[in-house]
Scaffold this active site. Sequence first.
Site, short mmCIF file in Angstrom:
data_model
loop_
_atom_site.label_atom_id
_atom_site.label_comp_id
_atom_site.label_asym_id
_atom_site.label_seq_id
_atom_site.Cartn_x
_atom_site.Cartn_y
_atom_site.Cartn_z
NE ARG A 239 5.21 1.67 -13.63
CZ ARG A 239 5.18 2.30 -12.46
NH1 ARG A 239 5.23 3.63 -12.42
NH2 ARG A 239 5.11 1.62 -11.35
CB SER B 282 11.64 8.71 -10.43
OG SER B 282 10.36 8.87 -9.93
CD GLU C 17 7.55 -1.42 -4.92
OE1 GLU C 17 7.13 -1.76 -6.05
OE2 GLU C 17 8.00 -0.30 -4.65
NE ARG D 272 12.50 -0.53 -7.23
CZ ARG D 272 12.19 0.66 -7.75
NH1 ARG D 272 10.95 1.12 -7.63
NH2 ARG D 272 13.09 1.38 -8.36
NE ARG E 210 0.16 2.75 -11.13
CZ ARG E 210 0.90 3.37 -10.25
NH1 ARG E 210 1.92 4.10 -10.63
NH2 ARG E 210 0.64 3.28 -8.95
CG HIS E 211 3.53 -1.41 -8.96
ND1 HIS E 211 2.37 -0.68 -8.84
CD2 HIS E 211 4.54 -0.59 -8.60
CE1 HIS E 211 2.67 0.55 -8.41
NE2 HIS E 211 3.98 0.63 -8.27
CD GLU F 5 6.86 7.55 -10.99
OE1 GLU F 5 6.15 7.68 -9.99
OE2 GLU F 5 7.96 6.95 -10.99
P1 ATP Z 1 5.65 3.94 -8.33
O1 ATP Z 1 5.46 5.12 -7.40
O2 ATP Z 1 4.79 3.98 -9.53
O3 ATP Z 1 5.62 2.64 -7.60
P2 ATP Z 1 8.41 4.45 -8.00
O4 ATP Z 1 8.35 5.88 -7.59
O5 ATP Z 1 8.67 3.43 -6.97
O6 ATP Z 1 7.12 4.06 -8.88
P3 ATP Z 1 11.00 4.65 -9.08
O7 ATP Z 1 11.60 3.94 -7.95
O8 ATP Z 1 11.18 6.08 -9.16
O9 ATP Z 1 9.47 4.31 -9.15
O10 ATP Z 1 11.44 3.93 -10.43
C1 ATP Z 1 11.63 4.59 -11.66
C2 ATP Z 1 10.70 4.03 -12.72
O11 ATP Z 1 10.75 2.62 -12.74
C3 ATP Z 1 9.24 4.33 -12.52
O12 ATP Z 1 8.89 5.60 -13.00
C4 ATP Z 1 8.59 3.25 -13.32
O13 ATP Z 1 8.61 3.54 -14.69
C5 ATP Z 1 9.50 2.08 -13.08
N1 ATP Z 1 9.00 1.24 -11.98
C6 ATP Z 1 9.14 1.44 -10.66
N2 ATP Z 1 8.61 0.45 -9.95
C7 ATP Z 1 8.09 -0.42 -10.84
C8 ATP Z 1 7.44 -1.67 -10.73
N3 ATP Z 1 7.21 -2.22 -9.54
N4 ATP Z 1 7.05 -2.31 -11.86
C9 ATP Z 1 7.29 -1.76 -13.07
N5 ATP Z 1 7.94 -0.60 -13.24
C10 ATP Z 1 8.34 0.08 -12.15
#
Ligand code: ATP
Length: 574
Positions: free
Chosen positions: A548, A497, A339, A337, A345-346, A494
């Site tokens: 996570r 998803s 981001e 990602r 958390r990221h 979270e």
């Molecule tokens: P968030 O809103 O917390 O950024 P997301 O909605 O982008 O998460 P999803 O794309 O639905 O997350 O990804 C599914 C799962 O992958 C998340 O529930 C989380 O456990 C994990 N996840 C997502 N983005 C990250 C990240 N940047 N770092 C670590 N784990 C992640």
Amino acid sequence: MSEPAANPPPPPAEPAPEGGEDAASTSKKAAKKAEAKAKKEAEKARRAAERAAATAAATSAAETEDLAKDNYGPKEGQLAADAIEINLKTLGEEHVGKTVELRAWIQNTRVQSAKMVFVELREEGNWAIQGIVAANKEGTVSRQMVKWVSSINSESYLLVEATVQKPLEPVVACRVSHYELHITKCYILAAAPAGLGMTLAAANKAVTNFSDEQAAVEEGVDKLSIAPASEPAGVPAASMLTHLDNIVMHKRAPVAQAISDIRMEVKELFRSYLRSQGFKEFEPPCLIGAASEGGANVFRLPYFSTEAFLAQSPQFYKQYEIAGGRKRVFCVGPVFRAENSNTPRHMTEFTGLDLEMEIKKSYHEVIDMLEGVLLHIFRGLKERCAEEIELVRSVYPSEEFLVPESGKEVRLTFAEGQKLLREEGPEEYRNVSDHEDMSTPQEKALGALIRKKYGTDFYVLDKFPEEARPFYAKEDPSNPSLTNAYDFFMRDQEILSGGQRINDPEELEARMRKKGVDPKSPGLKEYVDVFRQAGVPAHGGGGIGLDRVVAFYLNLPSVHLAAFYPRTPKRLAP
Ligand code: ATP
């Protein structure tokens, strides 16, 4: 008769007392007595001199000749042919009194006297044992050997030969407390430097600073580097940056190894449960030709004469597997990602635990499966990793992770969650809407309410608003403002998803257009066409973030601690 020349001359005769014959004989006797005494003393002195000379000779021989010289040193030496190789984990009664050999790191030394030093030897994790090097009469362990062992740098890798003995009292400082090693030989296989970049004691303390920007030197790394491994509890904690800059010591810390072991157990439990439920594992690609799920958070890279992207999720490939005739699939792998999210958390790379399955009657079958695998993981960890969890808790204290009883799993709809927040949450959430996604503080407040009300740290929010879900999410047939999509939470945050996906190409194109996505764009056209190539059953799934799950289960302050080599917007090494 004259006295032999060697004898000292007789002491001068005491003057005869006045008074004739008697007085003369008394004086003679006294002279004889004195003479005898002098002889005796002279003999005593001669013997003492002899003894002193013998001791001096022996001492100087011992100083020049070290009988133990082949039993220690900076290079590997010869061990007894019958020495048994041991591991600390499996050391037992059968080894008592036996000669053993051990390869381990020296983590601490305590000099008792010129004749004795205590050492702590560590294998993996916190498996350490006390060793004693004590000079003996025979000289096979000498004072020189004691002195040399005392000077070995902490974290050097040693080969020792020893006799296993039972200590008088359990050695509380070491995990192996009921045995100790009486060391007979000690060689350095790999020497550590005199100053470590971070001591083991510092590495095994809780990381409190996760700022990517803080220079390591600000927290006094130089101070950390000279402190001995046996530092008292007051040793300063190091930042995440210092840990990553000293990756070897970071990894040697028992807490880091316990977290890694728990992480791998989560993977293992995920795999074994899904296999038992008829799932097949597959491998999606990491390199893809089009930023399929949205352009903003995707890494681009040059790819020969064109460009490629790193996969943001295996979503499309899971669906291709279902379309390709699999009923249940899962994959475990890296997800990228782009981001710029500098939060606990990221990360820019994390590990996804993903599954996708056919839906027969209702997408709740998928929720059941996801709940099932996660509960299996939580229960499995408690059972299989009790020691590791306890070790992590000794550094990062946490309450036990609360899991619902079987049959009492907590599932709320998104709207029910918002209602709970409005009615029982903090004042600022009195007006939260059923149609807007939740913010992180809202999620935390809701988690606290759920824990209080239902006594669980694990729960599901279902039926997310349509606006909050991607174009492939299936709308709720009875209320198109909602989706058959859900998030799972652990300790208010979270971790997953998922939802039912659209498996009809026309419906998919229509929803794409509604969401402002062009179904004819590169990558997406191929995706939609998959559902035209052959009939694809209804299906759904979810993506779990492994990092996570580990971090929240253990209540770690950041997911960075759960990853082997965390990748963040400002950190690509080591
Ligand atoms: P968030 O809103 O917390 O950024 P997301 O909605 O982008 O998460 P999803 O794309 O639905 O997350 O990804 C599914 C799962 O992958 C998340 O529930 C989380 O456990 C994990 N996840 C997502 N983005 C990250 C990240 N940047 N770092 C670590 N784990 C992640």
